[in-house]
Design a protein around this motif. Structure first.
Motif, short mmCIF file in Angstrom:
data_model
loop_
_atom_site.label_atom_id
_atom_site.label_comp_id
_atom_site.label_asym_id
_atom_site.label_seq_id
_atom_site.Cartn_x
_atom_site.Cartn_y
_atom_site.Cartn_z
N PRO A 1 0.82 -1.20 0.00
CA PRO A 1 0.00 0.00 0.00
C PRO A 1 0.86 1.26 0.00
O PRO A 1 2.04 1.26 0.35
CB PRO A 1 -0.80 -0.12 1.30
CG PRO A 1 -0.76 -1.59 1.63
CD PRO A 1 0.53 -2.08 1.11
N ASN B 1 -12.11 -2.06 1.07
CA ASN B 1 -10.84 -1.55 0.56
C ASN B 1 -10.19 -0.78 1.70
O ASN B 1 -10.74 0.22 2.18
CB ASN B 1 -11.05 -0.63 -0.64
CG ASN B 1 -9.73 -0.11 -1.20
OD1 ASN B 1 -9.08 0.72 -0.59
ND2 ASN B 1 -9.36 -0.61 -2.38
N ALA B 2 -9.03 -1.25 2.16
CA ALA B 2 -8.43 -0.72 3.38
C ALA B 2 -8.10 0.77 3.26
O ALA B 2 -8.35 1.56 4.18
CB ALA B 2 -7.17 -1.50 3.73
N GLN B 3 -7.55 1.17 2.11
CA GLN B 3 -7.19 2.58 1.94
C GLN B 3 -8.42 3.48 1.91
O GLN B 3 -8.44 4.55 2.51
CB GLN B 3 -6.37 2.76 0.65
CG GLN B 3 -4.96 2.21 0.71
CD GLN B 3 -4.10 2.95 1.72
OE1 GLN B 3 -4.41 4.06 2.13
NE2 GLN B 3 -3.00 2.32 2.15
N ARG C 1 -5.90 -5.70 5.42
CA ARG C 1 -6.23 -5.56 3.98
C ARG C 1 -7.40 -6.45 3.59
O ARG C 1 -8.25 -6.07 2.79
CB ARG C 1 -5.01 -5.93 3.13
CG ARG C 1 -3.91 -4.90 3.11
CD ARG C 1 -2.92 -5.23 2.01
NE ARG C 1 -2.37 -6.58 2.19
CZ ARG C 1 -1.13 -6.82 2.58
NH1 ARG C 1 -0.32 -5.82 2.83
NH2 ARG C 1 -0.69 -8.05 2.73
#
Length: 798
Positions: free
Chosen positions: A2, A337-339, A398
């Motif tokens: 990431p 979605n982690a971001q 994630r």
């Protein structure tokens, strides 16, 4: 990898440095990083640095003393028990010196010090008699000679024909307490029992943890003496209170810390049903506590146990940001979605951190090192927990969580949020709570006594009171500090002060006092005494010779040599008194006069303020006064912080929305104070510090709801993938629950100040959570309804 991998590595490096620093602090350093001395919490004297140095010296000297009393009705058994106890005390490892049976050398020290100077040492009564009616001294001698119990010997009569010295020594004995010498021990009787005094000096500070760990061996020894000889064994000393405070703090840290931790784990299991959220939450907690501990020790040198009791509560607050991230992950399911998840909560958790730091760091204005440590400890820990979420969570979390048909407690949360759509609820519910809170606050009462910081066990207080009654010696730390340019001027001033204290004692304003001048007259007084004695010999010597039919005439052939302070301090006689002579402090010769049973402190204070070189020292009252002053300052800070946060909210959300955001924590604070008042607990500085925390934490709840409105504005169609009111409310609820587990558990503390702090936070956070939906607009509520209906429709189709 990431995009935030650089941040992740940077935070990993910092964390590893903290781990290494922790290892150094715990193992390599020569001293423990944990501070237990209650005096370390207190501020220094603000006006007089000499007074602060004097107090420190006296407090350290007195804190290293331990007093034992052995009581019984059989004197021989009592002497045997005292002999054995004093012998075995020296082997316990606690003491550097034990004084039981007084050696012949020490007994002779009184005579060796004073006898050569006997012609210049007089009691006040003798001074008055020799000045006005010296012939009465002859009658005193005749009465003593014809009294079969007086014990006058031929040697005494030859060396001191007017028997002046024996009265001087008798006065010194009375000033030393209620004791007399029996078979080498100091003994007294009280309520039909005989008691023997044993004193001991600690081998280290009373606040040394290693020394406190040896107290069980002392308890075992005392119990053995009680059983073997059937006697009473009493003790008192700072170390017993310090050890109790240490154990109480450790117990409360365990209760609060472990209770919070277990509560967090149970909540995580119930909501997320996965080991990963638990591991991430524990990671946030660990990083927060690690960073806070290491940096606080680095800045302050030590962490006080008092700060750690509060710092343990950080567990329940440091994972608030983790909850929002993990709950969003749970709500997103396979679309996670982690971001994007971090981006979704980033503004809200950043604003939440800022507002919380305003609350925590506000405590830095208080001049109490303990509160400053608490403030810094909490602020660092919260920042570290925030950094852990921002830097590591997008990497470690994630993967999506297991698919759930609905969030936990969704129907309950939906019902509660639906209530807030009704105008009557939005107006009436907060208004009623606010009015009731104001009614409770009307009866608020403040108590700024510093003694609330320490919970004193009843058995120790009872023993101390009994020992005071038996010995006539008080452990009070009320004192007068007297300063002068040189030693003789200081002794002169001490004598003048004690004359005034005698008057106060006769008036009942003072129970007693102890001063070096009672044992050592100034050189001027010694010269005056010497002149009076010489005059007595010249005027009454022949008459006494005739009355006693002496072979050699009574004559005066002495020369004057002063008894100096150096002579006195070098003698064993001065051992229990030496701490009162402070020597040169800040360029001034200084000494203190210990006061006991001060019934009218204002009279003593007024006397001290009338003299430039005299100060009345009462640390507890001084700090209590500071508590009151800073309570007012913290009130001003609280108002300022509220206005500053409201201005920030107005800038981001507008004035009307800013008011709706600030109202819940403000009302919650009022409720916290009202409930604390209703429970009968007096308010103090700590309750106002609790209000700052309620403001800083409670504003987080409204902020996250407010961010939903922003999300709705950006997503007019109310797509549930980008807006999740349920997940926000679930995260807020989990945050409130853990805060209640942590800070709320402080209400269980045996220390009143901490107890009242816990009650205020407990009730305040509950109300802040209940009122948090007030910050949501009706438009947002409608979108929430649409999301809920769509969710239920999808569930029905499935």
């Amino acid at each position: 990898m990431p995009s935030n991998s650089k941040l992740a590595f940077a935070w990993l490096f910092i964390t590893l440095v903290f781990i290494g620093a922790l290892g150094y602090q715990l193992t390599v350093r020569n001293q423990s990083p944990i501070e237990t001395n209650i005096l370390a919490l207190l501020p220094e004297n603000r006006q007089d640095p000499i007074a602060q140095e004097a107090f420190d010296q006296v407090a350290n000297s007195m804190s290293d003393k331990v007093i034992f009393l052995i009581g019984g009705q059989d004197k021989q058994v009592l002497l045997a028990a005292s002999e054995q106890l004093s012998t075995e005390l020296a082997t316990v490892g606690l003491f550097s010196k034990v004084t039981g049976r007084i050696s012949q050398n020490v007994q002779q020290a009184w005579g060796e010090l004073y006898f050569p100077k006997r012609f210049q040492l007089l009691t006040p009564e003798q001074q008055a008699r020799l000045q006005h009616t010296p012939e009465l001294q002859n009658q005193q001698v005749l009465q003593a000679l014809y009294n079969p119990f007086s014990g006058v010997t031929g040697n005494e009569l030859r060396s001191d024909p007017f028997l002046l010295f024996r009265d001087f020594l008798s006065q010194l004995t009375k000033q030393s307490g209620n004791f007399q010498l029996t078979d080498g021990f100091l003994t007294t009787d009280y309520q039909g029992k005989d008691y023997i005094l044993i004193t001991a000096d600690l081998s280290d500070s009373a606040y040394s943890l290693s020394l406190q760990r040896q107290l069980p061996a002392l308890t075992t020894l005392e119990n053995s003496i009680r059983q073997q000889y059937n006697v009473d064994v009493l003790h008192t000393g700072v170390i017993f209170y310090a050890a109790h405070g240490t154990e109480s703090a450790k117990s409360e840290i365990s209760t609060i810390g472990l209770g919070s931790l277990l509560g967090v784990i149970v909540l995580l299991l119930a909501v997320y049903r996965s080991p990963l959220p638990i591991a991430l939450a524990l990671l946030s907690i660990s990083c927060g506590l690690l960073s806070a501990f290491v940096l606080t020790v680095a800045i302050f040198g030590k962490v006080h146990l008092f700060s750690l009791v509060f710092g343990a509560s950080l567990i329940g607050v440091s994972i608030d940001y983790a909850f929002h991230f993990l709950t969003d992950r749970l709500a997103a399911g396979k679309t996670w979605n982690a971001q994007q998840g971090l981006q979704h909560i980033f503004a809200a958790i950043t604003l939440g951190l800022i507002t919380s730091l305003i609350g925590y760091l506000g405590m830095l204005i208080a001049p109490f090192p303990g509160l400053q440590q608490l403030s810094l400890f909490s602020a660092i820990g919260l920042t570290a927990a925030y950094a852990t979420v921002v830097c590591w969570y997008p990497i470690l979390a994630r993967k999506p969580s297991q698919q759930r048909n609905a969030l936990p407690f969704m129907h309950t949360m939906t019902a509660w949020l639906n209530l807030w759509q009704k105008p009557v609820i939005r107006v009436a519910f907060p208004s009623i709570i606010f009015i009731v809170a104001l009614m409770g606050m009307y009866h608020a009462d403040y108590n700024d006594d510093i003694r609330q910081l320490q919970a004193l066990p009843s058995d120790l207080k009872q023993q101390e009171a009994t020992i005071k009654s038996i010995t006539g010696v008080s452990s009070s730390q009320q004192m007068l500090l007297v300063k002068a340019a040189d030693e003789q001027d200081l002794l002169n001033q001490l004598q003048q002060v004690t004359q005034q204290l005698d008057t106060y004692q006769q008036q009942g304003a003072l129970g007693g006092y102890q001063s070096i001048s009672q044992y050592l007259p100034s050189e001027k007084t010694q010269r005056d005494n010497f002149a009076l004695v010489k005059q007595l010999y010249q005027q009454q010597g022949d008459a006494l010779t005739q009355q006693l039919k002496l072979n050699a005439p009574v004559a005066f052939e002495q020369t004057f040599t002063p008894l100096t302070i150096d002579d006195f301090l070098a003698s064993p006689v001065a051992d229990p008194l030496r701490f009162m002579w402070l020597g040169k402090l800040q360029g001034m010769q200084s000494a203190i006069i210990m006061l006991s049973d001060v019934h009218q402190p204002k009279i003593i204070q007024q006397f001290a303020t009338q003299h430039l070189n005299i100060s009345y020292l009462n640390k507890a009252d001084e700090v209590s006064l500071l508590f009151g002053e800073y309570r007012v300052r913290v009130t001003e800070l609280l108002i300022g912080a509220t206005l500053a946060i409201w201005a920030l909210l107005t800038w981001r959300y507008g004035m009307k929305k800013g008011i709706l955001l600030i109202l819940p924590p403000v009302i919650a604070g009022c409720v916290g104070i009202a409930v604390t008042t209703i429970t009968g607990v007096p308010l103090n500085l700590f309750n106002l510090l609790a209000l700052i925390l309620i403001l800083g934490i409670g504003i987080d709840y409204t902020l996250f709801f407010a961010e939903q409105d922003h999300a709705i504005d950006d997503n007019a169609e109310g797509n549930s993938e980008s807006v999740s009111t349920q997940s926000t409310f679930l995260a807020i609820s989990l945050s409130a629950a853990t805060t209640l587990l942590s800070f709320g558990l402080l209400a269980l503390s045996a220390t009143q100040a901490i107890h009242s702090f816990g009650i205020t936070v407990l009730t305040g956070i509950i109300v802040a959570w209940l009122l948090a939906p007030l910050s949501m607009s009706v438009q947002s509520m409608s979108v929430h309804d649409k999301q809920t209906n769509n969710t239920r429709h999808n569930e029905a189709n499935e």
